[in-house]
Design an enzyme around this catalytic site. Structure first.
Site, PDB file in Angstrom:
ATOM      1  N   ASN A   1       0.873  -1.177   0.000  1.00 31.79           N
ATOM      2  CA  ASN A   1       0.000   0.000   0.000  1.00 31.79           C
ATOM      3  C   ASN A   1       0.908   1.225   0.000  1.00 31.79           C
ATOM      4  O   ASN A   1       1.458   1.590   1.031  1.00 31.79           O
ATOM      5  CB  ASN A   1      -0.899  -0.022   1.248  1.00 31.79           C
ATOM      6  CG  ASN A   1      -1.744   1.241   1.377  1.00 31.79           C
ATOM      7  OD1 ASN A   1      -1.790   2.063   0.453  1.00 31.79           O
ATOM      8  ND2 ASN A   1      -2.413   1.409   2.511  1.00 31.79           N
ATOM      9  N   TRP A   2       1.054   1.810  -1.180  1.00 30.79           N
ATOM     10  CA  TRP A   2       1.971   2.959  -1.285  1.00 30.79           C
ATOM     11  C   TRP A   2       1.430   4.191  -0.566  1.00 30.79           C
ATOM     12  O   TRP A   2       2.144   5.158  -0.372  1.00 30.79           O
ATOM     13  CB  TRP A   2       2.205   3.303  -2.767  1.00 30.79           C
ATOM     14  CG  TRP A   2       3.036   2.318  -3.523  1.00 30.79           C
ATOM     15  CD1 TRP A   2       3.515   1.106  -3.077  1.00 30.79           C
ATOM     16  CD2 TRP A   2       3.517   2.467  -4.876  1.00 30.79           C
ATOM     17  NE1 TRP A   2       4.254   0.497  -4.061  1.00 30.79           N
ATOM     18  CE2 TRP A   2       4.269   1.307  -5.186  1.00 30.79           C
ATOM     19  CE3 TRP A   2       3.379   3.446  -5.860  1.00 30.79           C
ATOM     20  CZ2 TRP A   2       4.889   1.120  -6.426  1.00 30.79           C
ATOM     21  CZ3 TRP A   2       3.983   3.261  -7.096  1.00 30.79           C
ATOM     22  CH2 TRP A   2       4.736   2.101  -7.373  1.00 30.79           C
ATOM     23  N   LYS A   3       0.157   4.178  -0.213  1.00 32.29           N
ATOM     24  CA  LYS A   3      -0.501   5.360   0.363  1.00 32.29           C
ATOM     25  C   LYS A   3      -0.283   6.562  -0.568  1.00 32.29           C
ATOM     26  O   LYS A   3      -0.157   6.354  -1.779  1.00 32.29           O
ATOM     27  CB  LYS A   3      -0.018   5.605   1.795  1.00 32.29           C
ATOM     28  CG  LYS A   3      -0.181   4.330   2.659  1.00 32.29           C
ATOM     29  CD  LYS A   3      -0.036   4.547   4.129  1.00 32.29           C
ATOM     30  CE  LYS A   3      -0.230   3.212   4.866  1.00 32.29           C
ATOM     31  NZ  LYS A   3      -0.182   3.359   6.311  1.00 32.29           N
TER      32      LYS A   3
ATOM     33  N   HIS B   1      -9.586   1.357   4.901  1.00 34.04           N
ATOM     34  CA  HIS B   1      -8.321   1.546   5.620  1.00 34.04           C
ATOM     35  C   HIS B   1      -8.565   2.496   6.794  1.00 34.04           C
ATOM     36  O   HIS B   1      -9.363   3.439   6.679  1.00 34.04           O
ATOM     37  CB  HIS B   1      -7.262   2.119   4.669  1.00 34.04           C
ATOM     38  CG  HIS B   1      -5.887   2.065   5.265  1.00 34.04           C
ATOM     39  ND1 HIS B   1      -5.458   2.966   6.205  1.00 34.04           N
ATOM     40  CD2 HIS B   1      -4.874   1.188   5.087  1.00 34.04           C
ATOM     41  CE1 HIS B   1      -4.222   2.641   6.576  1.00 34.04           C
ATOM     42  NE2 HIS B   1      -3.847   1.568   5.906  1.00 34.04           N
TER      43      HIS B   1
ATOM     44  N   GLU C   1      -6.951   4.864   7.891  1.00 36.40           N
ATOM     45  CA  GLU C   1      -6.712   6.288   7.588  1.00 36.40           C
ATOM     46  C   GLU C   1      -7.942   6.907   6.931  1.00 36.40           C
ATOM     47  O   GLU C   1      -8.277   8.070   7.170  1.00 36.40           O
ATOM     48  CB  GLU C   1      -5.461   6.418   6.695  1.00 36.40           C
ATOM     49  CG  GLU C   1      -4.193   6.152   7.504  1.00 36.40           C
ATOM     50  CD  GLU C   1      -3.031   5.579   6.715  1.00 36.40           C
ATOM     51  OE1 GLU C   1      -3.049   5.621   5.472  1.00 36.40           O
ATOM     52  OE2 GLU C   1      -2.090   5.071   7.365  1.00 36.40           O
TER      53      GLU C   1
ATOM     54  N   GLU D   1      -5.581  -4.732  10.554  1.00 38.59           N
ATOM     55  CA  GLU D   1      -4.570  -3.700  10.737  1.00 38.59           C
ATOM     56  C   GLU D   1      -4.854  -2.964  12.050  1.00 38.59           C
ATOM     57  O   GLU D   1      -5.663  -2.013  12.070  1.00 38.59           O
ATOM     58  CB  GLU D   1      -4.609  -2.689   9.581  1.00 38.59           C
ATOM     59  CG  GLU D   1      -4.260  -3.286   8.234  1.00 38.59           C
ATOM     60  CD  GLU D   1      -3.634  -2.245   7.301  1.00 38.59           C
ATOM     61  OE1 GLU D   1      -2.582  -2.556   6.738  1.00 38.59           O
ATOM     62  OE2 GLU D   1      -4.178  -1.129   7.168  1.00 38.59           O
TER      63      GLU D   1
ATOM     64  N   GLY E   1       2.398   2.362  10.862  1.00 38.90           N
ATOM     65  CA  GLY E   1       3.374   3.449  10.745  1.00 38.90           C
ATOM     66  C   GLY E   1       4.071   3.781  12.050  1.00 38.90           C
ATOM     67  O   GLY E   1       4.759   4.796  12.150  1.00 38.90           O
TER      68      GLY E   1
ATOM     69  N   SER F   1       3.345  -2.082  10.416  1.00 36.93           N
ATOM     70  CA  SER F   1       4.781  -2.174  10.698  1.00 36.93           C
ATOM     71  C   SER F   1       5.381  -3.535  10.368  1.00 36.93           C
ATOM     72  O   SER F   1       6.232  -4.039  11.096  1.00 36.93           O
ATOM     73  CB  SER F   1       5.065  -1.789  12.159  1.00 36.93           C
ATOM     74  OG  SER F   1       4.708  -0.436  12.387  1.00 36.93           O
TER      75      SER F   1
ATOM     76  N   GLY G   1       4.919   1.415   4.672  1.00 41.03           N
ATOM     77  CA  GLY G   1       6.229   2.027   4.467  1.00 41.03           C
ATOM     78  C   GLY G   1       7.239   1.122   3.771  1.00 41.03           C
ATOM     79  O   GLY G   1       7.961   1.571   2.870  1.00 41.03           O
TER      80      GLY G   1
HETATM   81  P1  13P Z   1       2.976   0.443   7.721  1.00 39.83           P
HETATM   82  O1  13P Z   1       3.472  -0.858   7.122  1.00 39.83           O
HETATM   83  O2  13P Z   1       3.726   1.637   7.239  1.00 39.83           O
HETATM   84  O3  13P Z   1       2.867   0.354   9.213  1.00 39.83           O
HETATM   85  O4  13P Z   1       1.484   0.654   7.176  1.00 39.83           O
HETATM   86  C1  13P Z   1       0.580  -0.380   7.277  1.00 39.83           C
HETATM   87  C2  13P Z   1      -0.626  -0.035   6.494  1.00 39.83           C
HETATM   88  O5  13P Z   1      -1.369   0.864   6.848  1.00 39.83           O
HETATM   89  C3  13P Z   1      -0.886  -0.793   5.252  1.00 39.83           C
HETATM   90  O6  13P Z   1      -2.137  -0.535   4.756  1.00 39.83           O
END
Ligand code: 13P
Length: 244
Positions: free
Chosen positions: A9-11, A89, A91, A161, A167, A205, A227
């Site tokens: 997931n590049w966000k 997600h 977020e 998640e 993150g 993470s 990440g």
């Molecule tokens: P991280 O791997 O950066 O913690 O993010 C996880 C995430 O939100 C994947 O959708």
């Protein structure tokens, strides 16, 4: 045994040049399905990507077409060869006000458009500390089952998640993840969902040094990687850990 899926997931990261460099460093990994969930504008660029990488998006409209300025439909994503789309997600739930019902409608739109939704669920730290993690997760899932039906859910991918692990560098331990994943699968069975083939990914993470341990858990069917999916070497190492 379920074939594992690792989805990056590049966000809201990347750029034409940076993506090109990242793609050039990716190599196919055997024994695991791998997907790249990229920001909408880069779906076009990812039409050319290394073999063995499927395409995904990070959000989809609940609507099929029409006067919905700024929205992107499932059909549009399918047009660009997307197989997966992330919905719900944390977020999007926390920052963009998506509630359980919206997430469920988006998952439904994805399935109707021929995509596989990756439905994210997970508790905050406060909820975990209050002993409410499973109640929160099953509430989130129940909303999806209500709209998708049992059959629709059995064709979806789930991602656990924990919000506190995203993150933060503080992954759930393999045991914590397994406990929740096993509970999710048991809950699905209780609801009458055929859960034998449902992939339940862990996200939060995941790094090269904890991936192997997480993926060794019987109910952890892959990962949703934030990440670390932006660093080719790390992402490849995580994919290899799922492919063994
Ligand atoms: P991280 O791997 O950066 O913690 O993010 C996880 C995430 O939100 C994947 O959708």
């Amino acid at each position: 045994m379920i074939k594992k899926l690792v989805a990056g997931n590049w966000k809201m990261n990347g750029g034409l040049a940076a993506n090109e460099a990242l793609l050039a460093a990716l190599r196919p990994v055997s024994g695991v399905d791998v997907a790249l969930c990229v920001p909408h504008p880069y779906l076009a660029q990812l039409q050319r990507r290394p073999p063995g990488f499927e395409l995904g998006a990070q959000d989809v409209s609940e609507f099929a077409a029409g006067a919905y300025t700024g929205e992107v439909s499932a059909a549009m994503l399918a047009d660009f060869g997307c197989r997966y789309v992330i919905v719900g997600h944390s977020e999007r739930r926390a920052l963009f006000g998506e509630d359980d019902a919206t997430v469920a409608r988006k998952a439904c739109a994805a399935l109707s458009g021929g995509l596989v939704p990756i439905v994210c669920v997970g508790e905050t730290l406060d909820e975990r500390e209050a002993g409410e993690a499973l109640a929160v997760i099953t509430r989130q899932l129940a909303a999806v089952v209500e709209v998708l039906g049992k059959e629709g859910l059995s064709r979806s991918v789930l991602a656990y998640e924990p919000v506190w692990a995203i993150g933060s560098g503080r992954s759930a331990t393999a045991e914590q993840a397994e406990e929740v994943h096993a509970a999710i699968r048991a809950w699905l069975v209780e609801q009458g969902v055929d859960a034998t083939g449902v992939r339940i990914l862990y996200g939060g993470s995941v790094k090269p040094d904890n991936a192997m341990e997480l993926f060794a858990m019987p109910n952890v069917d892959g990962g949703l990687i934030g990440g670390a999916s932006l660093v080719a070497g790390d992402f490849m190492a995580i994919c290899r850990a799922a492919g063994v």
